[in-house]
Design a protein around this motif. Structure first.
Motif, PDB file in Angstrom:
ATOM      1  N   TYR A 201       0.823  -1.224   0.000  1.00 35.74           N
ATOM      2  CA  TYR A 201       0.000   0.000   0.000  1.00 35.74           C
ATOM      3  C   TYR A 201       0.852   1.267   0.000  1.00 35.74           C
ATOM      4  CZ  TYR A 201      -4.303  -2.669   0.886  1.00 35.74           C
ATOM      5  OH  TYR A 201      -5.366  -3.523   0.789  1.00 35.74           O
ATOM      6  N   THR A 202       2.102   1.124   0.403  1.00 42.02           N
ATOM      7  CA  THR A 202       3.040   2.252   0.316  1.00 42.02           C
ATOM      8  C   THR A 202       3.018   2.878  -1.074  1.00 42.02           C
ATOM      9  OG1 THR A 202       4.508   1.062   1.817  1.00 42.02           O
ATOM     10  CG2 THR A 202       5.497   2.847   0.511  1.00 42.02           C
ATOM     11  N   HIS A 203       2.918   1.993  -2.064  1.00 40.68           N
ATOM     12  CA  HIS A 203       3.089   2.430  -3.454  1.00 40.68           C
ATOM     13  C   HIS A 203       1.761   2.736  -4.141  1.00 40.68           C
ATOM     14  CE1 HIS A 203       6.856   0.624  -2.373  1.00 40.68           C
ATOM     15  NE2 HIS A 203       6.342  -0.587  -2.355  1.00 40.68           N
ATOM     16  N   THR A 204       0.656   2.549  -3.420  1.00 38.59           N
ATOM     17  CA  THR A 204      -0.656   2.703  -4.075  1.00 38.59           C
ATOM     18  C   THR A 204      -1.664   3.553  -3.312  1.00 38.59           C
ATOM     19  OG1 THR A 204      -1.591   0.742  -2.999  1.00 38.59           O
ATOM     20  CG2 THR A 204      -0.467   0.385  -5.111  1.00 38.59           C
ATOM     21  N   SER A 205      -1.471   3.717  -1.989  1.00 38.54           N
ATOM     22  CA  SER A 205      -2.601   4.173  -1.183  1.00 38.54           C
ATOM     23  C   SER A 205      -2.593   5.664  -0.845  1.00 38.54           C
ATOM     24  CB  SER A 205      -2.682   3.377   0.124  1.00 38.54           C
ATOM     25  OG  SER A 205      -3.776   3.842   0.892  1.00 38.54           O
ATOM     26  N   VAL A 206      -3.429   6.396  -1.560  1.00 42.98           N
ATOM     27  CA  VAL A 206      -3.659   7.798  -1.201  1.00 42.98           C
ATOM     28  C   VAL A 206      -4.425   7.855   0.123  1.00 42.98           C
ATOM     29  CG1 VAL A 206      -4.790   9.932  -1.946  1.00 42.98           C
ATOM     30  CG2 VAL A 206      -3.626   8.496  -3.621  1.00 42.98           C
ATOM     31  N   ALA A 207      -5.292   6.876   0.366  1.00 41.93           N
ATOM     32  CA  ALA A 207      -6.102   6.878   1.593  1.00 41.93           C
ATOM     33  C   ALA A 207      -5.228   6.773   2.842  1.00 41.93           C
ATOM     34  CB  ALA A 207      -7.108   5.726   1.555  1.00 41.93           C
ATOM     35  N   ILE A 208      -4.224   5.915   2.812  1.00 41.48           N
ATOM     36  CA  ILE A 208      -3.346   5.798   3.993  1.00 41.48           C
ATOM     37  C   ILE A 208      -2.476   7.043   4.112  1.00 41.48           C
ATOM     38  CG2 ILE A 208      -1.458   4.479   5.041  1.00 41.48           C
ATOM     39  CD1 ILE A 208      -2.733   1.949   3.807  1.00 41.48           C
ATOM     40  N   ALA A 209      -2.000   7.556   2.995  1.00 43.31           N
ATOM     41  CA  ALA A 209      -1.213   8.794   3.049  1.00 43.31           C
ATOM     42  C   ALA A 209      -2.045   9.929   3.642  1.00 43.31           C
ATOM     43  CB  ALA A 209      -0.709   9.162   1.653  1.00 43.31           C
ATOM     44  N   ASP A 210      -3.310  10.024   3.252  1.00 39.33           N
ATOM     45  CA  ASP A 210      -4.184  11.066   3.800  1.00 39.33           C
ATOM     46  C   ASP A 210      -4.390  10.871   5.301  1.00 39.33           C
ATOM     47  OD1 ASP A 210      -4.498  12.340   1.383  1.00 39.33           O
ATOM     48  OD2 ASP A 210      -6.559  11.671   1.039  1.00 39.33           O
ATOM     49  N   ALA A 211      -4.532   9.609   5.717  1.00 43.07           N
ATOM     50  CA  ALA A 211      -4.717   9.331   7.151  1.00 43.07           C
ATOM     51  C   ALA A 211      -3.480   9.771   7.936  1.00 43.07           C
ATOM     52  CB  ALA A 211      -4.993   7.843   7.376  1.00 43.07           C
ATOM     53  N   ILE A 212      -2.304   9.520   7.384  1.00 43.87           N
ATOM     54  CA  ILE A 212      -1.061   9.941   8.061  1.00 43.87           C
ATOM     55  C   ILE A 212      -0.977  11.466   8.085  1.00 43.87           C
ATOM     56  CG2 ILE A 212       1.463   9.946   7.893  1.00 43.87           C
ATOM     57  CD1 ILE A 212       1.252   7.088   6.738  1.00 43.87           C
ATOM     58  N   ALA A 213      -1.301  12.087   6.942  1.00 43.23           N
ATOM     59  CA  ALA A 213      -1.231  13.558   6.875  1.00 43.23           C
ATOM     60  C   ALA A 213      -2.166  14.199   7.898  1.00 43.23           C
ATOM     61  CB  ALA A 213      -1.577  14.027   5.466  1.00 43.23           C
ATOM     62  N   GLY A 214      -3.255  13.500   8.225  1.00 44.76           N
ATOM     63  CA  GLY A 214      -4.225  14.031   9.183  1.00 44.76           C
ATOM     64  C   GLY A 214      -3.818  13.855  10.632  1.00 44.76           C
ATOM     65  N   LEU A 215      -2.699  13.181  10.874  1.00 41.57           N
ATOM     66  CA  LEU A 215      -2.224  13.001  12.249  1.00 41.57           C
ATOM     67  C   LEU A 215      -1.300  14.142  12.624  1.00 41.57           C
ATOM     68  CD1 LEU A 215      -1.239   9.199  12.185  1.00 41.57           C
ATOM     69  CD2 LEU A 215      -3.351  10.214  13.101  1.00 41.57           C
ATOM     70  N   ASP A 216      -1.229  14.365  13.930  1.00 38.88           N
ATOM     71  CA  ASP A 216      -0.363  15.422  14.415  1.00 38.88           C
ATOM     72  C   ASP A 216       0.800  14.837  15.219  1.00 38.88           C
ATOM     73  OD1 ASP A 216       0.198  18.034  14.490  1.00 38.88           O
ATOM     74  OD2 ASP A 216      -1.048  18.498  16.246  1.00 38.88           O
ATOM     75  N   ILE A 217       1.172  13.620  14.916  1.00 42.08           N
ATOM     76  CA  ILE A 217       2.229  12.917  15.644  1.00 42.08           C
ATOM     77  C   ILE A 217       3.239  12.379  14.633  1.00 42.08           C
ATOM     78  CG2 ILE A 217       0.770  12.299  17.624  1.00 42.08           C
ATOM     79  CD1 ILE A 217       0.331   9.545  16.358  1.00 42.08           C
ATOM     80  N   PRO A 218       4.500  12.186  15.066  1.00 43.21           N
ATOM     81  CA  PRO A 218       5.499  11.711  14.104  1.00 43.21           C
ATOM     82  C   PRO A 218       5.276  10.260  13.676  1.00 43.21           C
ATOM     83  CG  PRO A 218       6.482  11.979  16.285  1.00 43.21           C
ATOM     84  CD  PRO A 218       5.076  12.498  16.380  1.00 43.21           C
ATOM     85  N   VAL A 219       5.434  10.042  12.386  1.00 44.21           N
ATOM     86  CA  VAL A 219       5.302   8.701  11.806  1.00 44.21           C
ATOM     87  C   VAL A 219       6.614   8.374  11.099  1.00 44.21           C
ATOM     88  CG1 VAL A 219       4.045   7.272  10.133  1.00 44.21           C
ATOM     89  CG2 VAL A 219       2.818   9.024  11.456  1.00 44.21           C
ATOM     90  N   ILE A 220       7.161   7.211  11.391  1.00 43.63           N
ATOM     91  CA  ILE A 220       8.349   6.742  10.662  1.00 43.63           C
ATOM     92  C   ILE A 220       7.930   5.589   9.758  1.00 43.63           C
ATOM     93  CG2 ILE A 220      10.649   5.730  10.797  1.00 43.63           C
ATOM     94  CD1 ILE A 220      11.148   7.197  13.352  1.00 43.63           C
ATOM     95  N   GLU A 221       8.292   5.724   8.492  1.00 37.12           N
ATOM     96  CA  GLU A 221       8.004   4.696   7.480  1.00 37.12           C
ATOM     97  C   GLU A 221       9.180   3.719   7.449  1.00 37.12           C
ATOM     98  OE1 GLU A 221       7.606   6.498   3.612  1.00 37.12           O
ATOM     99  OE2 GLU A 221       7.613   4.557   2.583  1.00 37.12           O
ATOM    100  N   VAL A 222       8.873   2.439   7.601  1.00 36.34           N
ATOM    101  CA  VAL A 222       9.920   1.408   7.612  1.00 36.34           C
ATOM    102  C   VAL A 222       9.664   0.419   6.483  1.00 36.34           C
ATOM    103  CG1 VAL A 222      10.851  -0.559   8.911  1.00 36.34           C
ATOM    104  CG2 VAL A 222      10.326   1.567  10.112  1.00 36.34           C
ATOM    105  N   HIS A 223      10.717   0.038   5.803  1.00 36.77           N
ATOM    106  CA  HIS A 223      10.665  -1.091   4.870  1.00 36.77           C
ATOM    107  C   HIS A 223      11.833  -2.013   5.157  1.00 36.77           C
ATOM    108  CE1 HIS A 223       7.477   0.798   2.679  1.00 36.77           C
ATOM    109  NE2 HIS A 223       8.174   1.923   2.706  1.00 36.77           N
ATOM    110  N   LEU A 224      11.523  -3.287   5.267  1.00 36.93           N
ATOM    111  CA  LEU A 224      12.576  -4.276   5.533  1.00 36.93           C
ATOM    112  C   LEU A 224      13.590  -4.303   4.396  1.00 36.93           C
ATOM    113  CD1 LEU A 224       9.796  -6.629   6.561  1.00 36.93           C
ATOM    114  CD2 LEU A 224      11.766  -6.418   8.055  1.00 36.93           C
ATOM    115  N   SER A 225      13.079  -4.315   3.176  1.00 45.88           N
ATOM    116  CA  SER A 225      13.958  -4.380   2.007  1.00 45.88           C
ATOM    117  C   SER A 225      14.312  -2.969   1.553  1.00 45.88           C
ATOM    118  CB  SER A 225      13.247  -5.125   0.870  1.00 45.88           C
ATOM    119  OG  SER A 225      12.102  -4.404   0.441  1.00 45.88           O
ATOM    120  N   ASN A 226      15.390  -2.896   0.774  1.00 42.71           N
ATOM    121  CA  ASN A 226      15.744  -1.603   0.178  1.00 42.71           C
ATOM    122  C   ASN A 226      14.918  -1.446  -1.101  1.00 42.71           C
ATOM    123  OD1 ASN A 226      16.738   0.624  -1.046  1.00 42.71           O
ATOM    124  ND2 ASN A 226      18.895   0.128  -0.700  1.00 42.71           N
TER     125      ASN A 226
END
Ligand code: DQA
Length: 148
Positions: free
Chosen positions: A77-102
């Motif tokens: 969903y990292t590569h497809t989801s505007v809905a999750i990106a919008d949900a993160i943008a609506g938060l007022d707390i720090p979010v760190i994005e992690v991916h196991l692979s490069n």
């Protein structure tokens, strides 16, 4: 300090899913490692959510909006989801994005993240250690206010 750890689709299959890419640790192993680290740090409460469903991930982010930080691997969903990106943008707390692979060394469609413009920062390519680093980074930001 309350930190939510969110894992998206197929990450429930860690350990058996393409271990040469994602490592042999299961999601349960990663949870134990993070809980041990949280105990060492002290005063850190962790909650873990994994879902294969986009809307559930949005719901969880909204429901934890009064928590202190989020560690997020949205999987594909990292590569497809505007809905999750919008949900993160609506938060007022720090979010760190992690991916196991490069993701940048992999297929071109994995190079773009809808999350990256709305997160504090991204950790890619360090396997389960990326989650550990994310916890330490959030902890230091939330305790002394210093961005790493
Ligand atoms: C992933 C990378 C994504 O491209 C992929 O779809 C995943 C896992 C990672 O942790 O490396 O499911 O987020």
């Amino acid at each position: 300090m309350r930190i939510l750890v969110v894992n998206g689709p197929n990450l429930n299959m860690l350990g058996v899913r393409q271990p040469e890419i994602y490592g042999r640790e299961t999601l349960a192993d990663i949870e134990v490692l993070l809980r041990n680290r949280a105990d060492q740090l002290g005063d850190v409460e962790l909650a873990f959510v994994q879902s294969n469903h986009e809307g559930t991930l949005v719901d969880e982010l909204q429901q934890h909006r009064d928590w202190d930080g989020v560690i997020m691997n949205a999987g594909a969903y990292t590569h497809t989801s505007v809905a999750i990106a919008d949900a993160i943008a609506g938060l007022d707390i720090p979010v760190i994005e992690v991916h196991l692979s490069n993701v940048h060394k992999r297929e071109a469609f994995r190079h773009h993240s809808y999350m990256s413009p709305v997160v504090w920062g991204q950790i890619v390519g360090f396997g389960f250690r990326g989650y550990m680093a994310a916890l330490d980074l959030l902890y230091s930001r939330l305790t002394d206010g210093t961005p790493a």
